[in-house]
Design an enzyme around this catalytic site. Sequence first.
Site, short mmCIF file in Angstrom:
data_model
loop_
_atom_site.label_atom_id
_atom_site.label_comp_id
_atom_site.label_asym_id
_atom_site.label_seq_id
_atom_site.Cartn_x
_atom_site.Cartn_y
_atom_site.Cartn_z
CE1 TYR A 1 -10.40 6.44 4.84
CE2 TYR A 1 -11.32 8.73 5.61
CZ TYR A 1 -10.89 7.88 4.47
OH TYR A 1 -11.33 8.16 3.10
CB SER B 1 -12.72 12.34 -2.96
OG SER B 1 -12.87 10.80 -3.06
CD GLN C 1 -10.05 10.79 -6.54
OE1 GLN C 1 -10.87 11.01 -5.84
NE2 GLN C 1 -9.57 9.65 -7.11
CE1 TYR D 1 -8.28 6.79 -5.75
CE2 TYR D 1 -10.42 7.06 -4.87
CZ TYR D 1 -8.97 7.14 -4.61
OH TYR D 1 -8.33 7.30 -3.49
CB THR E 1 -6.37 8.97 -7.88
OG1 THR E 1 -6.69 10.62 -7.50
CG2 THR E 1 -5.46 8.59 -6.93
NE ARG F 1 -4.86 3.38 2.87
CZ ARG F 1 -5.53 3.91 2.09
NH1 ARG F 1 -6.84 4.46 2.74
NH2 ARG F 1 -5.46 4.28 1.01
CE LYS G 1 -4.03 13.34 -4.68
NZ LYS G 1 -3.85 12.06 -4.14
CG HIS H 1 -3.28 7.82 -1.82
ND1 HIS H 1 -3.73 7.65 -2.94
CD2 HIS H 1 -4.16 7.72 -0.81
CE1 HIS H 1 -5.10 7.69 -3.07
NE2 HIS H 1 -5.32 7.87 -1.76
C1 FNR Z 1 -6.75 10.55 0.78
N1 FNR Z 1 -6.24 10.91 -0.42
C2 FNR Z 1 -7.12 10.63 -1.73
N2 FNR Z 1 -6.65 10.73 -2.71
C3 FNR Z 1 -7.33 10.52 -3.68
O1 FNR Z 1 -6.83 10.55 -4.83
N3 FNR Z 1 -8.81 10.18 -3.55
C4 FNR Z 1 -9.34 9.96 -2.32
O2 FNR Z 1 -10.30 9.55 -2.28
C5 FNR Z 1 -8.56 10.07 -1.25
N4 FNR Z 1 -8.64 9.97 -0.11
C6 FNR Z 1 -8.00 10.42 0.95
C7 FNR Z 1 -8.43 10.29 2.39
C8 FNR Z 1 -7.58 10.39 3.48
C9 FNR Z 1 -8.37 10.59 4.62
C10 FNR Z 1 -6.51 10.81 3.20
C11 FNR Z 1 -5.63 11.45 4.40
C12 FNR Z 1 -6.00 11.12 2.11
C13 FNR Z 1 -4.73 11.14 -0.64
C14 FNR Z 1 -4.84 12.97 -0.57
O3 FNR Z 1 -5.41 13.30 -1.67
C15 FNR Z 1 -3.20 13.57 -0.59
O4 FNR Z 1 -2.67 12.83 -1.69
C16 FNR Z 1 -2.74 13.24 0.90
O5 FNR Z 1 -3.46 13.38 1.67
C17 FNR Z 1 -1.34 13.94 0.99
O6 FNR Z 1 -0.76 13.97 2.17
P1 FNR Z 1 -0.97 14.58 3.38
O7 FNR Z 1 -0.76 15.97 3.01
O8 FNR Z 1 -2.45 14.37 3.93
O9 FNR Z 1 0.11 13.94 4.53
#
Ligand code: FNR
Length: 376
Positions: free
Chosen positions: A24, A106, A127, A129, A155, A164, A251, A275
Amino acid sequence: MILASSKDFRRAAQRRLPRFLFDYIDGGAYDERTMHTNVSDLTEIALKQRVLRDVSKIDLSTTLFGRKLSMPVALGPVGISGMCARRGETQAALAACNAGVPFTLSTVSICSLEEVAKGCPAPIWFQLYVIRDRGFMRDMLARAKAVGVQALVFTVDMPVPGARYRDAHSGMSGRYAPLQRVLQAMGKPGWAWDVGLHGRPHSLGNLASVLGAKSGLGDYMGWLGANFDPAIRWEDLDWLRQAWDGPLIIKGILDPDDAKSAAKLGADGIVVSNHGGRQLDGVLSSARALPAIADAVKGKLTILADSGVRSGLDVVRLMALGAEGVMLGRAWAFALAANGGAGVSQMLDIFAKEMRVAMALTSVCNVSEIDRSILA
Ligand code: FNR
């Protein structure tokens, strides 16, 4: 196991987490091309090495949204990251606070806003949604205000959940969604996470009022799909600007015109982000999208960026392309899984050291001096 880089934290997390949870976090959308180009495009950015210019005093500190930070880094929102360690988000937030950087909780966290804010001496970021039930959103904003949240991260790149494939295979999404059973099975001794928040196994701490008796994790992605609102438009965001008087950060911006719309709305910041490659595969990596966005809105609002950041060197690279601060996602979630709050502290320490090396060898002593002039 030696934890010297974010690769090590990822490997350690892979050993500790059950597969569905590792996948995940680790996985992305469709064929995961954008997820990989986020990393590879960053890695390919060449910097100009400069020497013999007194780099004995390197200062990583910066000010973002009126708050002095030890370095231009924030822990970004990672949904259900609280499952990576006992009271996971609370541990990670404390580690971020102690390191002098913000933690973003989150919407879909395991630990509630109240719990995390209480456990953290400095104000957190929250954050949000776009949930169909606007009453719920107003409630969340009031709760965020009540616990002293410093900045709201809104976001916008998830009107619908991405496709996914790994989640479908592991049970995070899909018809059978065996996750609920997996979670219950995880109550066995020896596992690192806490089953029993507010008396329910792995409930989503902030969503108790909309979920009722359900934990919301039965079909996590299904739940997101059913409750997120794809109808929202820029015009609808006025109410949010009115409802939240603190710093507002949009975001999920990947296009210069969207960045201009965010500025027009009166947003204080944006996060250039795809993301982490978890939404639309094939979109530009953040590193490739950022320069045009910086050209369009630099000076009008604060530009943050994320996606693919795996080291302090990557932080410097994104800043050279125009970011004023950088968010981490997987990097900190894996550190939390690897070694709890101490893992997050270790990781932030490593990032700071790596930033210092990158700045010393490009001959910049203050983060405000990092710009395109250090690109080769
Ligand atoms: C996220 N991301 C994310 N973004 C957000 O705004 N709310 C969320 O709840 C989540 N949840 C989430 C879960 C997981 C498991 C991941 C990996 C990512 C996106 C996160 O904030 C961010 O944009 C990315 O993770 C950036 O990419 P890298 O650095 O993880 O590759």
